[in-house]
Design an enzyme around this catalytic site. Structure first.
Site, PDB file in Angstrom:
ATOM      1  N   GLY A   1      37.609  45.023  33.115  1.00  0.00           N
ATOM      2  CA  GLY A   1      37.531  46.240  32.317  1.00  0.00           C
ATOM      3  C   GLY A   1      36.117  46.795  32.252  1.00  0.00           C
ATOM      4  CB  SER A   2      34.533  48.949  29.723  1.00  0.00           C
ATOM      5  OG  SER A   2      35.505  49.973  29.852  1.00  0.00           O
ATOM      6  CB  THR A   3      32.803  43.455  30.729  1.00  0.00           C
ATOM      7  OG1 THR A   3      33.670  43.085  31.803  1.00  0.00           O
ATOM      8  CG2 THR A   3      33.518  43.270  29.394  1.00  0.00           C
TER       9      THR A   3
END
Length: 637
Positions: A326-328
Site C-alpha cells: 500500500g501507501s507505505t
C-alpha cells in the site's frame, strides 16, 4: 626268523616302554593338575570377579549425546533451555522376540503414540542394532515407575536420563526462536550422521533450525559393562561429549512481549529493527503457538487443531506473509521521482479525487473521494494522496518504479539469518511477461506506484526498507544473532553485521525532503497519523501509513463503513516508522490483517512499540549515568 629273535633285546625294549609310560603318565598328571589348578583359580580364587562377568555379560560402547546449546536474548534472558527428562530406549539385538512385539507390550504400560512408532522405525534403519534407539522421548514419573516395576520383562529396553528442550517465552517468541523435534530419516539425510549418534532431537524451525550446527555440539562415548538384559552395571571408560554453543540474540524479550500484546485480539505482524546494525529487536507473528508441544512429538489432536485453526498460528506472517504494501512505499517512489527529476517537489498538483487515463473512462480514485485539492510532494506524503502519486507514477514509468523499489529491497529476500523467508514481488514488464505471458498496461503502473496490484512484500522487508530511509541509504542486513558463546571456554564471539550496498542519491537533500514529509505524517495536523500517533510525543517520529486493498469496489460505489464489510474483505492496515529522526534507534513495520485504516489501527501499535523501547533505553541510560556519577564517591569512601 630265529635269527631275528636272537638279536632282539627284550629287556631293553621293556625298560624303554616303562620309561615312556611313566613319562606320559607324569605329563598327563601334570596337565590334569594344571587344569584343576586353573579351575580352582577361576572358580574359587577369582570367583568374585568372574561372577559379575557371568550370565552372558559383555562390554558395550554407549554414545553420550551432546548437551544442546542455550539461547538467550540480548539481556541474558533464556529463550530456550534444557530440562531433565527420562527417555525410553530399545537396543534391537538384545530384544527377545521381535522389536514390534516388544513395542506392543511396552504400549500396555507406557503411552506410545503412532508418532513415536513412526519416528522410531524411521531411525531404526539408520542406527546399528547394538545401539539404543529412542521409542519415547519424555516419560512421566508415573511411566518411569511402571516400567521399573516391569523392567525384567523387557530385555533390551532401558531408561536413559537426559535433557529436553523448553521455551520460557512460549507463544511470544515461537516464530523467531522456533522449536526442536524428534529426528527423522529425512533429517538424517541432511546432516552428518556421526554427529547425531545418540541424539533424539534436531532443530525444526526458527533459530533452532538456522543455527542447528552451532547448537548441536559433538557426541562422546563411554564403555559400560552390561548384564544379559542389557542393563548397565558399571562404567569402564568415557570420552566426554562437546556441548553445543550458546547463542545470544539481538532480540529484546520485553519488547517482543509488548509488540505481541499491542496487537490485541488482531492477527498480524510486528518487526522492529535497530537501524544502526540491522539487529532484530522484535519479530512478532500473531497468533503464536506453544513450541513445547512439538519437542517430544505433538499429538495428532493438537496438530490437527493448529492446522485447522482459521487464524493460522503456524504461519510466520513476519517472514512469509506477502501483502500489498500500500501507501507505505510512497516515500520510496518519491525518492525515485526526485532522483529522476520527473517532479518538482514544490510544484502543486490538483487532486480532484480521481484521475483517468487517456482514452479510458475508468476512474482511478483517491482514498479521499472528495479529493485533496492543490498539494505538493510533502503534502502528498503527509496526506497520502493517491492521485498525486498516480500522476507521479505516469511520469516515472514502470521501469523506474521497479528499479527504485528493488533498490530498497522490495521483491528480494532480505537475507535474514532465519529460514523460509519469502521474497514478495516488485513487478516489472519482464516479470509479468514471464509469469503471466502478458504485456504491461498503463493502468497497472498507477496501482503499482501506490503499492497495490501485483506488488507484495513481507513485514520484514518493510522494516528493512524504512531502516534504509532512516539511515539515509546506509543500512545493514537484518539479523537475529548477536554473539555465540563457547560453553567450555566461556569465549564470546560477536556477530559481525553485514552492511547493505549503500543507496547513494544524486542529491542527498532528497533524503531530507522525504523524511521531513514522513515526519509531517505524524506532526502536521493534516497528516494521516497525527491524531493517532502524533499526540504527546517525547521525541520526533517519522512514519507512513498504508491500507492494502483485499477487494476492489465498483466504480461508483461509495466506500462502506468498516463494520459492514465482511472480515476477510477488509483492508490490511500497515504502518512504518522510525525514531528518533536524527539518530534513529528503532525502525518498525506493523501489519494488521483486515484491520482497516493504517493510521488508526496499525499506527498506535507502532507508537506503543517505539515508546516501550525508547523509554527502556532512556531508563538504561539514566542508570548508567547514575552508576558513573556514583563511582568517584564510592572510591573516596
Amino acid at each position: 626268523m630265529a635269527g631275528d629273535d636272537a638279536i632282539k633285546n627284550h629287556a631293553a625294549e621293556r625298560r624303554l616302554f616303562v620309561i615312556r609310560t611313566v613319562v606320559a603318565c607324569g605329563l598327563l598328571t601334570l596337565l590334569i593338575g594344571l587344569l584343576f589348578a586353573r579351575i580352582y583359580y577361576l572358580q574359587v580364587y577369582k570367583h568374585g570377579y568372574y561372577e559379575t562377568r557371568s550370565q552372558d555379560n559383555r562390554m558395550r560402547m554407549a554414545v553420550v549425546p551432546p548437551v544442546r546449546g542455550l539461547i538467550f536474548d540480548r539481556d541474558g534472558q533464556l529463550l530456550a533451555n534444557n530440562r531433565p527428562a527420562y527417555q525410553l530406549e530399545i537396543v534391537p539385538e538384545q530384544v527377545k522376540g521381535t522389536v514390534r512385539q516388544t513395542i506392543d507390550r511396552l504400549g500396555r504400560i507406557v503411552d506410545i503414540s503412532d508418532a513415536d512408532r513412526e519416528r522410531f522405525f524411521s531411525r531404526l534403519n539408520q542406527t546399528p542394532s547394538f545401539r539404543g534407539t529412542p521409542i519415547k522421548l519424555s516419560l512421566t514419573q508415573a511411566e518411569v515407575a511402571r516400567f521399573e516395576v516391569n523392567r525384567e520383562q523387557f530385555p533390551g529396553v532401558d531408561i536413559r536420563a537426559g535433557l529436553t528442550r523448553h521455551y520460557p517465552l512460549g507463544k511470544y517468541a515461537a516464530h523467531i526462536v522456533g522449536y526442536v523435534g524428534g529426528i527423522t530419516e529425512r533429517d538424517l539425510s541432511n546432516v552428518d550422521k556421526k554427529r547425531y549418534r545418540g541424539s533424539s532431537h534436531i532443530g525444526k524451525s526458527g533459530v533452532e533450525l538456522a543455527y542447528e550446527s552451532a547448537l548441536h555440539g559433538y557426541p562422546g562415548s563411554r564403555v559400560v559393562e552390561t548384564n544379559a538384559s542389557g542393563r548397565a552395571l558399571r562404567q569402564l571408560d568415557e570420552t566426554p561429549a562437546k556441548a553445543g554453543d550458546s547463542l545470544i540474540l539481538t532480540l529484546d524479550s520485553g519488547l517482543q512481549k509488548a509488540a505481541y500484546n499491542a496487537l490485541g485480539d488482531k492477527d498480524g505482524a510486528v518487526v522492529a529493527l535497530d537501524p544502526q546494525n540491522g539487529g532484530v529487536l522484535a519479530l512478532v507473528s500473531k497468533p503464536g503457538y506453544n513450541p513445547d508441544l512439538f519437542v517430544d512429538g505433538i499429538s495428532h489432536a493438537n496438530y490437527a487443531k493448529l492446522i485447522s485453526d482459521p487464524h493460522k498460528p503456524l504461519y510466520n506472517r513476519a517472514l512469509q506473509g506477502q501483502y500489498p504494501p500500500g501507501s507505505t512505499i510512497k516515500p520510496v517512489m518519491a525518492i525515485g521521482a526526485l532522483e529522476t527529476g520527473v517532479i518538482d517537489p514544490d510544484k502543486k498538483v490538483w487532486c480532484p479525487g480521481y484521475i483517468t487515463l487517456p482514452g479510458s473512462d475508468h476512474h482511478y480514485r483517491d482514498w479521499k473521494r472528495s479529493g485533496q485539492g492543490w498539494i505538493n510532494l510533502t503534502q502528498a506524503i503527509e496526506r497520502s494522496s493517491d492521485v498525486y502519486f498516480y500522476k507521479l507514477g505516469m511520469k516515472l514509468g514502470i521501469d523506474d518504479i521497479h528499479r527504485y523499489g528493488s533498490m530498497f529491497g522490495l521483491g528480494h529476500k532480505t537475507g535474514i539469518d532465519l529460514p523460509r523467508e519469502n521474497a514478495g514481488i516488485m513487478p516489472s514488464r519482464e516479470w509479468k511477461r514471464g509469469n503471466r505471458g502478458q504485456p504491461w498496461y498503463p493502468g497497472e503502473t498507477l496501482i503499482t506506484v501506490i503499492g497495490q496490484g501485483y506488488t507484495t512484500s513481507t513485514p520484514l522487508q518493510l522494516a528493512s526498507m524504512v531502516s534504509e530511509i532512516a539511515e539515509r541509504g546506509h543500512a545493514y542486513r537484518p539479523h537475529v544473532l548477536k554473539a555465540t558463546k563457547n560453553p567450555q571456554s566461556g569465549e564470546v564471539t560477536p556477530y559481525k553485521p553485514e552492511a547493505l550496498p549503500p543507496i547513494q542519491l544524486k542529491d542527498e537533500r532528497h533524503w531530507n525532503t522525504v523524511i521531513n514529509a514522513m515526519r509531517g505524517v505524524i506532526d502536521n495536523p493534516h497528516g494521516t497519523a497525527h491524531h493517532y500517533v502524533g499526540m504527546n510525543l517525547k521525541y520526533p517520529i517519522a512514519g507512513k501509513s498504508g491500507s492494502a486493498q483485499v477487494a476492489g469496489l465498483p466504480q461508483n460505489e461509495v466506500a462502506p463503513d468498516l463494520a459492514s464489510i465482511p472480515y476477510k474483505l477488509r483492508e490490511h492496515a500497515l504502518f512504518i516508522a522510525f525514531a528518533p529522526i536524527e539518530h534513529p534507534k528503532i525502525a518498525v513495520a506493523v501489519l494488521v490483517e483486515h484491520g482497516g485504516g493504517g493510521s488508526s489501527v496499525a499506527g498506535p501499535i507502532a507508537r506503543e512499540v517505539i515508546d516501550h523501547y525508547l523509554d527502556q533505553q532512556s531508563q538504561n541510560d539514566s542508570r548508567q549515568a547514575d552508576n558513573a556519577s556514583a563511582s568517584p564517591s564510592q572510591q573516596d569512601s
